[in-house]
Design an enzyme around this catalytic site. Structure first.
Site, PDB file in Angstrom:
ATOM      1  N   ILE A 120       0.881  -1.470   0.092  1.00  0.00           N
ATOM      2  CA  ILE A 120       0.016   0.102  -0.090  1.00  0.00           C
ATOM      3  C   ILE A 120       0.846   1.282  -0.199  1.00  0.00           C
ATOM      4  CG2 ILE A 120      -1.977  -1.149   1.227  1.00  0.00           C
ATOM      5  CD1 ILE A 120      -0.933   0.122   3.865  1.00  0.00           C
ATOM      6  N   HIS A 154      -4.927  -4.065  -1.939  1.00  0.00           N
ATOM      7  CA  HIS A 154      -5.004  -3.512  -0.677  1.00  0.00           C
ATOM      8  C   HIS A 154      -5.103  -2.204  -0.327  1.00  0.00           C
ATOM      9  CE1 HIS A 154      -3.353  -7.546   1.125  1.00  0.00           C
ATOM     10  NE2 HIS A 154      -4.652  -7.676   0.784  1.00  0.00           N
ATOM     11  N   CYS A 158     -12.024  16.406   7.608  1.00  0.00           N
ATOM     12  CA  CYS A 158     -12.180  17.147   6.322  1.00  0.00           C
ATOM     13  C   CYS A 158     -12.307  18.571   6.431  1.00  0.00           C
ATOM     14  CB  CYS A 158     -13.597  16.453   5.608  1.00  0.00           C
ATOM     15  SG  CYS A 158     -13.969  17.370   3.953  1.00  0.00           S
TER      16      CYS A 158
HETATM   17 ZN    ZN Z   1     -16.086  16.220   3.836  1.00  0.00          ZN
END
Ligand code: ZN
Length: 244
Positions: free
Chosen positions: A107, A123, A154
């Protein structure tokens, strides 16, 4: 067979093939210095109250997000590592039109860093992260460099950002698996390296290979050695440094 003869044989197979697929496991990355977190002497059982399989599971991520990210940033940050000779030679084989795809269980994104384009990451990747609410994309730096509570959030909607890494309890991405199967099924030369082929889905996927030559490069024997045209019990770096 002597190592030199094995290398000659492998170089011949590569020369005669225009549809090579490489299937790689953790051993590809360990030669860049990235520890195999599944190996016994790897990262396990150091300072965490839970085994990595528990921490890196979907339910743990959902319920203990802060603890998950503590471990994730501590153990899974591969951003500083560089591709090794195996990554570099594979990228060159693709550029030369010989290699059509890489299927990897890693990964860390080192194949892309070396220049490879067609990489099926079974993966997932630490370089892709998405807001769970609005799906906004975030790169690896964003997630690994986050401070404060330790949970990346976020900037648009405040949702929790989740790595696009397949956690325990989660299924593999259908499109990635289909692409990997298609590539393997169409290949005439399949080179498998750095995996003991015991972990799902590696063992299942190579069954789709129907081509001329299966080559296994691994320090230890695998259950598939008897099916291979060529078995090289050597480190990947030793082998790929001698590929033309
Ligand atoms: Zn968001």
């Amino acid at each position: 067979m002597e190592f030199e003869d094995q290398i000659n044989q492998l170089n011949d197979m590569i020369k005669n093939s225009n549809n090579i697929v490489f299937f790689g496991g953790a051993g590809v990355s360990t030669e860049s210095g990235i520890p195999d977190f599944r190996s016994k002497d790897g990262l396990y059982n150091q300072k965490y109250d839970f085994p990595p399989e528990t921490i890196l599971s979907h339910s743990f991520f959902m319920s203990e997000t802060k603890e998950f990210y503590k471990f994730y940033r501590d153990k899974m940050n591969a951003l500083k590592y560089e591709p090794n000779i195996t990554h570099i030679k594979l990228a060159k084989l693709e550029k030369d039109g010989k290699l059509k795809a890489i299927v990897t269980q890693n990964i860390d994104g080192l194949h892309q860093k070396a220049g490879s384009k067609c990489v099926f990451e079974l993966h997932g990747s630490i370089h892709r992260n998405y807001c769970m609410k609005c799906k906004k994309f975030y790169d690896g730096e964003f997630v690994f460099n986050v401070s404060n509570t330790g949970i990346p959030v976020c900037s648009e909607c405040g949702g929790i950002v989740k790595p696009d890494v397949v956690l325990y309890e989660e299924g593999l991405d259908d499109e990635v698996v289909e692409g990997a199967i298609k590539s393997i099924a169409n290949a005439d030369l399949l080179i498998v390296g750095g995996t003991s082929l015991t972990v799902y889905p590696a063992s299942g996927l190579i069954r789709y290979f129907n081509g001329d030559n299966l080559v296994l490069i691994n320090r230890d024997s695998t259950q598939y050695d008897h099916l291979a045209s060529l078995v090289i019990h050597e480190s990947l770096g030793n082998v790929f440094s001698k590929i033309d």
